[in-house]
Write an enzyme that holds these catalytic residues in place. Structure first.
Site, PDB file in Angstrom:
ATOM      1  N   ILE A 156      -6.576  26.726  26.186  1.00 38.41           N
ATOM      2  CA  ILE A 156      -5.656  27.325  25.023  1.00 38.41           C
ATOM      3  C   ILE A 156      -6.426  28.387  24.304  1.00 38.41           C
ATOM      4  O   ILE A 156      -5.794  29.404  24.074  1.00 38.41           O
ATOM      5  CB  ILE A 156      -5.186  26.265  24.146  1.00 38.41           C
ATOM      6  CG1 ILE A 156      -4.261  25.497  24.774  1.00 38.41           C
ATOM      7  CG2 ILE A 156      -4.412  26.879  23.049  1.00 38.41           C
ATOM      8  CD1 ILE A 156      -3.794  23.959  24.024  1.00 38.41           C
ATOM      9  N   ASP A 175     -17.924  28.141  20.443  1.00 31.31           N
ATOM     10  CA  ASP A 175     -17.817  27.010  21.547  1.00 31.31           C
ATOM     11  C   ASP A 175     -18.849  26.851  22.417  1.00 31.31           C
ATOM     12  O   ASP A 175     -19.348  27.616  22.838  1.00 31.31           O
ATOM     13  CB  ASP A 175     -16.627  27.618  22.488  1.00 31.31           C
ATOM     14  CG  ASP A 175     -16.073  26.470  23.393  1.00 31.31           C
ATOM     15  OD1 ASP A 175     -17.106  25.471  23.615  1.00 31.31           O
ATOM     16  OD2 ASP A 175     -15.002  26.073  23.566  1.00 31.31           O
ATOM     17  N   THR A 207      -9.644  23.283  19.486  1.00 32.03           N
ATOM     18  CA  THR A 207     -10.583  22.373  19.818  1.00 32.03           C
ATOM     19  C   THR A 207      -9.911  21.055  19.592  1.00 32.03           C
ATOM     20  O   THR A 207      -8.994  20.825  18.839  1.00 32.03           O
ATOM     21  CB  THR A 207     -12.039  22.499  19.099  1.00 32.03           C
ATOM     22  OG1 THR A 207     -12.981  21.646  19.729  1.00 32.03           O
ATOM     23  CG2 THR A 207     -11.603  22.220  17.383  1.00 32.03           C
ATOM     24  N   CYS A 234      -3.061  25.108  15.111  1.00 32.01           N
ATOM     25  CA  CYS A 234      -2.183  24.424  16.124  1.00 32.01           C
ATOM     26  C   CYS A 234      -2.973  23.476  17.058  1.00 32.01           C
ATOM     27  O   CYS A 234      -2.272  23.115  18.254  1.00 32.01           O
ATOM     28  CB  CYS A 234      -1.593  25.664  16.875  1.00 32.01           C
ATOM     29  SG  CYS A 234      -0.405  26.723  15.843  1.00 32.01           S
ATOM     30  N   ALA A 235      -4.008  23.009  16.786  1.00 27.16           N
ATOM     31  CA  ALA A 235      -4.658  22.254  17.557  1.00 27.16           C
ATOM     32  C   ALA A 235      -4.533  20.595  17.248  1.00 27.16           C
ATOM     33  O   ALA A 235      -3.751  20.175  17.800  1.00 27.16           O
ATOM     34  CB  ALA A 235      -6.305  22.601  17.613  1.00 27.16           C
ATOM     35  N   ASP A 260       0.500  24.001  12.007  1.00 28.24           N
ATOM     36  CA  ASP A 260       1.434  23.096  12.830  1.00 28.24           C
ATOM     37  C   ASP A 260       1.146  21.745  12.923  1.00 28.24           C
ATOM     38  O   ASP A 260       1.865  20.996  13.444  1.00 28.24           O
ATOM     39  CB  ASP A 260       1.487  23.848  14.273  1.00 28.24           C
ATOM     40  CG  ASP A 260       2.504  23.405  15.269  1.00 28.24           C
ATOM     41  OD1 ASP A 260       3.734  23.274  14.697  1.00 28.24           O
ATOM     42  OD2 ASP A 260       2.394  22.756  16.371  1.00 28.24           O
ATOM     43  N   GLU A 265       0.811  12.731  10.333  1.00 26.42           N
ATOM     44  CA  GLU A 265       2.308  13.049  10.923  1.00 26.42           C
ATOM     45  C   GLU A 265       3.097  11.970  11.281  1.00 26.42           C
ATOM     46  O   GLU A 265       2.805  11.031  11.597  1.00 26.42           O
ATOM     47  CB  GLU A 265       2.102  13.846  12.093  1.00 26.42           C
ATOM     48  CG  GLU A 265       0.980  15.176  11.920  1.00 26.42           C
ATOM     49  CD  GLU A 265       1.230  16.023  13.172  1.00 26.42           C
ATOM     50  OE1 GLU A 265       1.767  15.602  14.075  1.00 26.42           O
ATOM     51  OE2 GLU A 265       0.509  17.007  13.213  1.00 26.42           O
ATOM     52  N   HIS A 283       4.572  20.523  14.156  1.00 21.42           N
ATOM     53  CA  HIS A 283       4.130  20.208  15.496  1.00 21.42           C
ATOM     54  C   HIS A 283       4.939  20.677  16.662  1.00 21.42           C
ATOM     55  O   HIS A 283       5.229  20.021  17.471  1.00 21.42           O
ATOM     56  CB  HIS A 283       3.751  18.571  15.553  1.00 21.42           C
ATOM     57  CG  HIS A 283       2.548  18.271  16.336  1.00 21.42           C
ATOM     58  ND1 HIS A 283       1.650  17.376  16.293  1.00 21.42           N
ATOM     59  CD2 HIS A 283       2.132  19.025  17.690  1.00 21.42           C
ATOM     60  CE1 HIS A 283       0.696  17.396  17.340  1.00 21.42           C
ATOM     61  NE2 HIS A 283       0.925  18.363  17.845  1.00 21.42           N
ATOM     62  N   LEU A 284       4.984  22.041  16.601  1.00 25.08           N
ATOM     63  CA  LEU A 284       6.037  22.763  17.398  1.00 25.08           C
ATOM     64  C   LEU A 284       5.327  23.398  18.468  1.00 25.08           C
ATOM     65  O   LEU A 284       5.841  24.103  19.542  1.00 25.08           O
ATOM     66  CB  LEU A 284       6.951  23.896  16.786  1.00 25.08           C
ATOM     67  CG  LEU A 284       7.945  23.227  15.599  1.00 25.08           C
ATOM     68  CD1 LEU A 284       8.588  24.383  15.310  1.00 25.08           C
ATOM     69  CD2 LEU A 284       8.865  22.349  16.313  1.00 25.08           C
ATOM     70  N   ALA A 286       3.901  22.802  21.244  1.00 24.94           N
ATOM     71  CA  ALA A 286       4.424  22.477  22.787  1.00 24.94           C
ATOM     72  C   ALA A 286       5.769  22.609  23.105  1.00 24.94           C
ATOM     73  O   ALA A 286       6.327  22.518  23.889  1.00 24.94           O
ATOM     74  CB  ALA A 286       3.793  21.271  23.538  1.00 24.94           C
TER      75      ALA A 286
END
Length: 531
Positions: A156, A175, A207, A234-235, A260, A265, A283-284, A286
């Site tokens: 990603i 990384d 990550t 967003c991970a 996200d 959650e 958590h959108l 995907a």
């Protein structure tokens, strides 16, 4: 004639997935309401050979205890933290995921949040629709020419990097597994975390959540960031210290954040909520029709192949091997994974190559499965989601060269496996074999002979071979209440370099490691864990 396999879908999957099961002759029940009804799910799970899920279903030990027939769990998506994998493995249940089906969607969501944050779009929208015309209030910033810092440049993260380059941003990436060659191909500059933090105008995280990445943006690291930085996640929740970030937002050091994912959650409350410079989504990452369709179709195909033909794809807890090969391979798979884990837990810089040498009888086995297990062992300490199937592809995308050598036995052992990991700083080699009874053993580390079994909790020490070290080492552990189970030693020459590999009863507290590190002659101390 045996009955057709039976699959339960307990989450909302695409109707196309249901049709795939039916077309393959599999009996399928579509019951998406069961994902939130664990008692009902436990009541009926014993009737099924397969369970297809997304994130709503929690596959707990209690549910697995009732799953007498269950052979495979298919997760439509990447994360499998809603499945108790050790319990599933102990019960012989294969756990599959779909690691690449929603990568583009998640990357695009990160880019969308970056734009929303830069131009204050959510707040401007709310203001305008409320009948206000606050044109001068929402003074955003341009993306072009800014520095985008990416923490985690895997599947990603690399897509985000390519999009960032296309937006004419300066892209830098932290990384440890990103090779210089892969960074060059992506058009990004590889940097250490301490260099990324003060340089980036935008920081985006891509990550997995592991012990090494938890709170990678801690209060201390947030303080090192550039004034006015904007942060996107967003991970996984837990990569950022949310309370510390709120303080940095309140103080003005961080200009904005777009999240996200959250530590807890569903996030009904969160330290970030209510801040005017924060954008939040539920958590959108995907959540596009294309991604949902892709992962649903993929998991249905994988589960069907396993239930009907025994083929294993994208399994997080078992390699791609046939039932006939399993008995001979199983102990060597364990050895390969543990050798890899040993090297992976000691590796803190970028890996350039992994080399595995097979000698003797092990050379005649399916070395592809063994190599995949070794690579997964090396990568897993940093990349929690990697598995024996995806590990070779993950290594390839990060530019890690993997080499296999097969030769006849040349030493004292009928079967010998040697793993060498080369980083930007050094090459570390470890050898092992499988003795009678199927137990993997370590035979040498960095060409120093050390005979030891793998254990759940171990301490690895490299030191100068000096009189009195063993006594001081043992005393340091004893004074801290750490009990020694086994003690293996080795050295290259009298007065030269020595190694101690100690099995202890339980996890080692950090202060104990610091005490050992302070002993005269100690070069390196590391707590190791093998499950």
């Amino acid at each position: 004639m045996s009955a057709a396999p039976k699959v339960l879908i307990s989450d909302a999957l695409s109707p196309a997935a249901v049709q795939i099961f039916k077309d393959r002759g599999i009996d399928v029940d579509f019951r998406p309401e069961l994902g939130k009804d664990k008692d009902k799910l436990a009541e009926i799970i014993g009737d099924y050979d397969g369970l297809a899920i997304r994130s709503a279903t929690k596959v707990t030990p209690a549910i697995l205890a009732r799953a007498e027939r269950l052979r495979v769990i298919g997760r439509a998506g990447i994360g499998v933290d809603n499945v108790d994998i050790p319990v599933a493995t102990a019960r012989g249940v294969i756990v599959m995921n779909t690691p690449f089906g929603n990568s583009i969607t998640t990357a695009e969501h990160a880019i969308a949040l970056m734009f929303a944050l830069a131009r204050e779009i959510p707040a401007a929208d709310a203001s305008t629709q409320a009948g206000k015309w606050e044109k001068n209030r929402f003074m955003g910033v341009e993306i072009t020419g800014k520095t985008l810092g990416i923490i985690g440049c895997g599947n990603i993260g690399s897509i985000v990097a390519e999009r960032g380059v296309g937006l004419r941003m300066k892209v830098i990436a932290y990384d440890p597994f990103l090779s210089p060659e892969r960074a060059l191909d992506l058009g990004v500059e590889k940097v250490e975390l301490d260099e990324l933090l003060p340089r980036a105008d935008f920081i985006t995280l891509h990550t997995p959540l592991t012990d090494k990445t938890r709170n990678v943006l801690s209060e201390a690291n947030l303080a090192k960031t550039k004034a006015g930085v904007r942060i996107i996640n967003c991970a996984r929740g837990g990569l950022v210290d949310e309370a510390a970030l709120r303080r940095a937002l309140d103080g003005g050091h961080v200009a904005g954040a777009a999240f996200d994912v959250f530590v807890e959650e569903p996030a009904n409350a969160n330290p970030l909520f209510g801040h005017p410079n924060v954008v939040c989504t539920p958590h959108l990452g995907a959540a596009t029709s294309e991604a949902q369709e892709n992962v649903a179709l993929q998991v249905a195909e994988q589960m069907s192949e396993y239930l009907l033909r025994g083929a294993i794809q994208n399994a997080v807890n078992f390699p791609s091997i046939t039932a006939e090969e399993a008995p001979k391979l199983k102990p060597f798979i364990a050895l390969a994974e543990k050798l890899g884990s040993f090297a992976g837990q000691l590796t803190e810089t970028g890996i350039t190559s992994i080399a595995i040498t097979y000698e003797g009888t092990v050379a005649g086995l399916k070395t592809k499965a063994l190599t995949a297990s070794a690579i997964a062992g090396v990568l897993r300490p940093m990349l929690a989601d990697v598995n024996v199937v995806s590990a070779p592809a993950v290594a390839k995308e990060r530019g890690i060269v993997v080499e296999e050598t097969i030769r006849e036995a040349e030493g004292d052992y009928d079967a010998l496996m040697t793993l060498s990991v080369t980083t930007e700083r050094q090459t570390r080699a470890i050898s092992g074999t499988v003795f009678a009874g199927g137990k993997p053993r370590i035979l040498s580390i960095k060409d120093i002979n050390v005979d030891a079994e793998f254990a759940p909790s171990m301490i690895y020490v490299t030191n100068e071979d000096r009189p009195g070290f063993i006594g001081r080492f043992a005393s340091a552990l004893g004074e801290a209440g750490v009990n020694i189970a086994t003690f293996a030693l080795g050295r290259d020459a009298p007065g030269g370099s020595a190694i101690a590999l100690v099995e202890v009863d339980g996890p080692v507290p950090p202060q104990v490691l610091e005490a050992v590190k302070a002993l005269p002659g100690v070069k390196q101390v590391k707590a190791l864990s093998f499950t």
